[in-house]
Design a protein around this motif. Structure first.
Motif, mmCIF file in Angstrom:
data_model
loop_
_atom_site.group_PDB
_atom_site.id
_atom_site.type_symbol
_atom_site.label_atom_id
_atom_site.label_comp_id
_atom_site.label_asym_id
_atom_site.label_seq_id
_atom_site.Cartn_x
_atom_site.Cartn_y
_atom_site.Cartn_z
ATOM 1 N N ASP A 5 0.825 -1.210 0.000
ATOM 2 C CA ASP A 5 0.000 0.000 0.000
ATOM 3 C C ASP A 5 0.857 1.258 0.000
ATOM 4 O OD1 ASP A 5 -2.366 -1.566 0.146
ATOM 5 O OD2 ASP A 5 -2.120 -1.727 2.322
ATOM 6 N N ARG A 6 1.949 1.222 0.755
ATOM 7 C CA ARG A 6 2.857 2.372 0.802
ATOM 8 C C ARG A 6 3.469 2.623 -0.579
ATOM 9 N NH1 ARG A 6 4.593 3.612 6.392
ATOM 10 N NH2 ARG A 6 3.604 2.034 7.693
ATOM 11 N N LEU A 7 3.899 1.552 -1.235
ATOM 12 C CA LEU A 7 4.498 1.700 -2.563
ATOM 13 C C LEU A 7 3.528 2.347 -3.546
ATOM 14 C CD1 LEU A 7 6.353 -1.705 -2.998
ATOM 15 C CD2 LEU A 7 7.387 0.541 -2.729
ATOM 16 N N LYS A 8 2.316 1.856 -3.561
ATOM 17 C CA LYS A 8 1.327 2.395 -4.497
ATOM 18 C C LYS A 8 1.016 3.853 -4.182
ATOM 19 C CE LYS A 8 -3.072 1.484 -6.704
ATOM 20 N NZ LYS A 8 -4.169 0.537 -6.880
ATOM 21 N N ALA A 9 0.832 4.172 -2.910
ATOM 22 C CA ALA A 9 0.520 5.552 -2.521
ATOM 23 C C ALA A 9 1.666 6.492 -2.886
ATOM 24 C CB ALA A 9 0.222 5.617 -1.027
ATOM 25 N N LEU A 10 2.893 6.083 -2.609
ATOM 26 C CA LEU A 10 4.042 6.921 -2.940
ATOM 27 C C LEU A 10 4.178 7.115 -4.446
ATOM 28 C CD1 LEU A 10 6.564 5.426 -0.375
ATOM 29 C CD2 LEU A 10 5.759 7.798 -0.402
ATOM 30 N N ARG A 11 3.983 6.051 -5.197
ATOM 31 C CA ARG A 11 4.066 6.144 -6.659
ATOM 32 C C ARG A 11 3.011 7.097 -7.195
ATOM 33 N NH1 ARG A 11 1.157 4.074 -10.584
ATOM 34 N NH2 ARG A 11 0.142 2.460 -9.331
ATOM 35 N N MET A 12 1.806 6.955 -6.705
ATOM 36 C CA MET A 12 0.709 7.798 -7.190
ATOM 37 C C MET A 12 0.911 9.258 -6.771
ATOM 38 S SD MET A 12 -2.494 5.192 -6.840
ATOM 39 C CE MET A 12 -3.567 6.115 -7.919
ATOM 40 N N ASN A 13 1.459 9.476 -5.572
ATOM 41 C CA ASN A 13 1.725 10.843 -5.120
ATOM 42 C C ASN A 13 2.730 11.551 -6.019
ATOM 43 O OD1 ASN A 13 -0.072 10.825 -2.989
ATOM 44 N ND2 ASN A 13 1.462 10.233 -1.484
ATOM 45 N N LEU A 14 3.648 10.793 -6.599
ATOM 46 C CA LEU A 14 4.613 11.382 -7.535
ATOM 47 C C LEU A 14 4.064 11.451 -8.955
ATOM 48 C CD1 LEU A 14 8.088 9.884 -6.513
ATOM 49 C CD2 LEU A 14 7.189 12.171 -6.098
ATOM 50 N N GLY A 15 2.894 10.872 -9.177
ATOM 51 C CA GLY A 15 2.285 10.889 -10.498
ATOM 52 C C GLY A 15 2.977 9.972 -11.485
ATOM 53 N N LEU A 16 3.594 8.907 -10.977
ATOM 54 C CA LEU A 16 4.289 7.954 -11.837
ATOM 55 C C LEU A 16 3.392 6.775 -12.189
ATOM 56 C CD1 LEU A 16 7.698 7.699 -9.924
ATOM 57 C CD2 LEU A 16 7.271 8.928 -12.055
ATOM 58 N N THR A 17 3.540 6.286 -13.396
ATOM 59 C CA THR A 17 2.878 5.038 -13.764
ATOM 60 C C THR A 17 3.754 3.887 -13.267
ATOM 61 O OG1 THR A 17 4.014 4.839 -15.883
ATOM 62 C CG2 THR A 17 1.919 6.079 -15.864
ATOM 63 N N GLN A 18 3.202 2.693 -13.284
ATOM 64 C CA GLN A 18 3.999 1.523 -12.920
ATOM 65 C C GLN A 18 5.165 1.367 -13.889
ATOM 66 O OE1 GLN A 18 1.161 -1.732 -12.734
ATOM 67 N NE2 GLN A 18 0.787 -1.358 -10.561
ATOM 68 N N LYS A 19 4.942 1.652 -15.148
ATOM 69 C CA LYS A 19 6.001 1.550 -16.157
ATOM 70 C C LYS A 19 7.117 2.537 -15.861
ATOM 71 C CE LYS A 19 7.004 1.839 -21.042
ATOM 72 N NZ LYS A 19 6.546 2.142 -22.386
ATOM 73 N N GLU A 20 6.762 3.779 -15.561
ATOM 74 C CA GLU A 20 7.773 4.800 -15.275
ATOM 75 C C GLU A 20 8.594 4.446 -14.039
ATOM 76 O OE1 GLU A 20 5.455 8.709 -17.081
ATOM 77 O OE2 GLU A 20 5.026 8.041 -15.034
ATOM 78 N N LEU A 21 7.925 3.959 -12.994
ATOM 79 C CA LEU A 21 8.647 3.569 -11.789
ATOM 80 C C LEU A 21 9.559 2.374 -12.084
ATOM 81 C CD1 LEU A 21 9.278 3.903 -8.815
ATOM 82 C CD2 LEU A 21 7.275 2.467 -8.302
ATOM 83 N N GLY A 22 9.056 1.423 -12.826
ATOM 84 C CA GLY A 22 9.872 0.269 -13.201
ATOM 85 C C GLY A 22 11.128 0.685 -13.948
ATOM 86 N N GLU A 23 10.991 1.641 -14.855
ATOM 87 C CA GLU A 23 12.150 2.123 -15.604
ATOM 88 C C GLU A 23 13.173 2.781 -14.678
ATOM 89 O OE1 GLU A 23 10.308 4.647 -18.522
ATOM 90 O OE2 GLU A 23 9.809 2.952 -19.835
ATOM 91 N N GLN A 24 12.693 3.527 -13.688
ATOM 92 C CA GLN A 24 13.605 4.188 -12.755
ATOM 93 C C GLN A 24 14.339 3.186 -11.863
ATOM 94 O OE1 GLN A 24 12.179 7.581 -10.560
ATOM 95 N NE2 GLN A 24 10.947 8.297 -12.267
ATOM 96 N N VAL A 25 13.639 2.111 -11.488
ATOM 97 C CA VAL A 25 14.238 1.101 -10.620
ATOM 98 C C VAL A 25 15.045 0.087 -11.436
ATOM 99 C CG1 VAL A 25 13.739 -0.702 -8.903
ATOM 100 C CG2 VAL A 25 12.390 1.377 -8.922
ATOM 101 N N GLY A 26 14.705 -0.047 -12.719
ATOM 102 C CA GLY A 26 15.381 -1.015 -13.578
ATOM 103 C C GLY A 26 14.750 -2.392 -13.528
ATOM 104 N N ILE A 27 13.433 -2.421 -13.313
ATOM 105 C CA ILE A 27 12.716 -3.698 -13.289
ATOM 106 C C ILE A 27 11.456 -3.569 -14.152
ATOM 107 C CG2 ILE A 27 13.607 -4.518 -11.079
ATOM 108 C CD1 ILE A 27 10.209 -3.148 -11.132
ATOM 109 N N SER A 28 10.758 -4.676 -14.332
ATOM 110 C CA SER A 28 9.594 -4.694 -15.220
ATOM 111 C C SER A 28 8.348 -4.117 -14.551
ATOM 112 C CB SER A 28 9.293 -6.124 -15.668
ATOM 113 O OG SER A 28 8.803 -6.882 -14.579
ATOM 114 N N THR A 29 7.427 -3.702 -15.397
ATOM 115 C CA THR A 29 6.122 -3.232 -14.926
ATOM 116 C C THR A 29 5.405 -4.345 -14.173
ATOM 117 O OG1 THR A 29 5.989 -1.765 -16.834
ATOM 118 C CG2 THR A 29 3.926 -2.222 -15.679
ATOM 119 N N VAL A 30 5.570 -5.573 -14.617
ATOM 120 C CA VAL A 30 4.936 -6.720 -13.964
ATOM 121 C C VAL A 30 5.419 -6.847 -12.523
ATOM 122 C CG1 VAL A 30 4.701 -9.238 -14.011
ATOM 123 C CG2 VAL A 30 4.549 -7.934 -16.132
#
Length: 65
Positions: A5-30
């Motif tokens: 829940d924390r991960l999703k809330a933080l991601r959404m607060n930054l306005g990032l999609t799962q794809k964008e966050l995955g690219e920043q971390v270097g892992i897949s959207t899945v």
């Protein structure tokens, strides 16, 4: 609040999609999807990267108060 829940809330607060966050971390959207669904947990290096991206501590991500 669970880590997923924390991960999703933080991601959404930054306005990032799962794809964008995955690219920043270097892992897949899945992988991001699984983390947010709570079906899998991020690795230690991923937790460190996420904490840096979100500007929070690893303790916060893991729910350690």
């Amino acid at each position: 609040m669970e880590t997923c829940d924390r991960l999703k809330a933080l991601r959404m607060n930054l306005g990032l999609t799962q794809k964008e966050l995955g690219e920043q971390v270097g892992i897949s959207t899945v992988s991001i999807h699984h983390w947010e669904a709570g079906t899998k947990n991020p690795s230690v290096p991923a937790i460190i990267a996420l904490a840096q991206i979100f500007g929070v501590t690893t303790d916060y991500l893991l729910g350690v108060d």
